[in-house]
Motif scaffolding. Structure first.
Motif, PDB file in Angstrom:
ATOM      1  N   SER A   1       0.568   5.761   0.035  1.00 20.42           N
ATOM      2  CA  SER A   1      -0.219   6.995   0.049  1.00 20.42           C
ATOM      3  C   SER A   1       0.664   8.138  -0.433  1.00 20.42           C
ATOM      4  O   SER A   1       1.813   8.252  -0.013  1.00 20.42           O
TER       5      SER A   1
ATOM      6  N   LYS B   1      -4.486   7.106  -2.121  1.00 20.10           N
ATOM      7  CA  LYS B   1      -4.034   5.828  -1.568  1.00 20.10           C
ATOM      8  C   LYS B   1      -4.156   4.742  -2.618  1.00 20.10           C
ATOM      9  O   LYS B   1      -5.109   4.721  -3.386  1.00 20.10           O
ATOM     10  N   ALA B   2      -3.193   3.847  -2.590  1.00 22.44           N
ATOM     11  CA  ALA B   2      -3.252   2.667  -3.463  1.00 22.44           C
ATOM     12  C   ALA B   2      -2.977   1.440  -2.603  1.00 22.44           C
ATOM     13  O   ALA B   2      -1.972   1.386  -1.886  1.00 22.44           O
ATOM     14  N   LYS B   3      -3.904   0.489  -2.624  1.00 21.02           N
ATOM     15  CA  LYS B   3      -3.754  -0.767  -1.896  1.00 21.02           C
ATOM     16  C   LYS B   3      -4.091  -1.899  -2.844  1.00 21.02           C
ATOM     17  O   LYS B   3      -4.854  -1.737  -3.790  1.00 21.02           O
ATOM     18  N   TYR B   4      -3.519  -3.065  -2.553  1.00 19.19           N
ATOM     19  CA  TYR B   4      -3.809  -4.220  -3.403  1.00 19.19           C
ATOM     20  C   TYR B   4      -5.291  -4.561  -3.352  1.00 19.19           C
ATOM     21  O   TYR B   4      -5.870  -5.028  -4.338  1.00 19.19           O
ATOM     22  N   SER B   5      -5.940  -4.310  -2.224  1.00 21.94           N
ATOM     23  CA  SER B   5      -7.349  -4.701  -2.068  1.00 21.94           C
ATOM     24  C   SER B   5      -8.290  -3.801  -2.861  1.00 21.94           C
ATOM     25  O   SER B   5      -9.483  -4.088  -2.951  1.00 21.94           O
ATOM     26  N   ASP B   6      -7.768  -2.737  -3.455  1.00 22.77           N
ATOM     27  CA  ASP B   6      -8.602  -1.890  -4.307  1.00 22.77           C
ATOM     28  C   ASP B   6      -8.881  -2.532  -5.658  1.00 22.77           C
ATOM     29  O   ASP B   6      -9.803  -2.129  -6.358  1.00 22.77           O
ATOM     30  N   LEU B   7      -8.075  -3.506  -6.022  1.00 27.82           N
ATOM     31  CA  LEU B   7      -8.201  -4.140  -7.337  1.00 27.82           C
ATOM     32  C   LEU B   7      -8.497  -5.637  -7.180  1.00 27.82           C
ATOM     33  O   LEU B   7      -7.705  -6.367  -6.577  1.00 27.82           O
TER      34      LEU B   7
ATOM     35  N   GLN C   1       0.856  -1.183   0.000  1.00 26.76           N
ATOM     36  CA  GLN C   1       0.000   0.000   0.000  1.00 26.76           C
ATOM     37  C   GLN C   1       0.891   1.232   0.000  1.00 26.76           C
ATOM     38  O   GLN C   1       2.022   1.185   0.464  1.00 26.76           O
TER      39      GLN C   1
ATOM     40  N   THR D   1      -3.304  -6.218 -14.795  1.00 31.34           N
ATOM     41  CA  THR D   1      -3.512  -5.038 -13.960  1.00 31.34           C
ATOM     42  C   THR D   1      -2.213  -4.266 -13.761  1.00 31.34           C
ATOM     43  O   THR D   1      -2.199  -3.032 -13.817  1.00 31.34           O
TER      44      THR D   1
END
Length: 193
Positions: A60, A71-77, A58, A138
């Protein structure tokens, strides 16, 4: 040629001697089983390491143009979530299959358990391959974007995030290659029965 026998105190003169014979087929079977164990062990590190690296990714950053925290997290995709689950399931299976693999080194005549392992190994190979392939699409979009769909690349802002997910993909594809070799060695081992 006669060998002189020495009798120690308390030993009888009719001591039995074990003769160790060298059977090339048995050595080859044990060698293939040992190779399968080592490949399986390295595949454990590839799958679990990739799942942990991706699952803890993740980042930010503050957008200076909009003054917003991004924010970028793996769970967003969803594809990255599938990647983590696929690698974690395969890694868990591989850990649980290590004792069976050790059993195959000791007992070269176990055929049913080898067939079961070969079938599940093939399913795990497909699972890890699918997870890695989906995540690759991705990650490619994260690096390159898509001008037709008006998706800009996000790796310009989230460079740490992109480096980590790219490294995780490398580990997973190494695990795919190792699982292919595990399936091949299992097939060779079964064909020698």
């Amino acid at each position: 040629m006669e060998e002189a026998k020495e009798i120690e105190v308390g030993e009888t003169s009719t001591s039995s001697r074990k003769v160790i014979t060298f059977e090339p087929k048995l050595v080859i079977k044990k060698g293939i089983s040992t190779l399968g164990f080592v490949l399986r062990l390295f595949a454990v590190f590839g799958t679990i390491g990739s799942a942990l690296a991706m699952g803890t990714t993740q980042e930010s950053v503050v957008s200076l143009t909009q003054l917003v925290l991004l924010k970028a997290k793996y769970s967003d995709l969803p594809t990255l979530m599938f990647f983590v689950v696929a690698n974690a399931v395969a890694g868990g299976y591989l850990v649980l299959s290590l004792p069976v693999s050790i059993f195959h080194i000791i007992s070269t005549k176990a055929k049913t358990s080898r067939i079961i392992l070969l079938a599940i190994d093939t399913v795990m190979l497909a699972l890890v391959s699918c997870g890695a392939s989906a995540a690759t699409a991705t990650v490619y979009l994260a690096h390159e974007g898509n001008t037709t769909a008006n998706w800009p690349p996000i790796c310009q802002q989230f460079d740490g995030f992109c480096e980590r997910i790219s490294g995780s993909l490398i580990g997973s594809f190494c695990a795919v290659i190792l699982l292919m070799l595990v399936v091949i060695s299992s097939g060779i081992s079964l064909s020698r029965h």
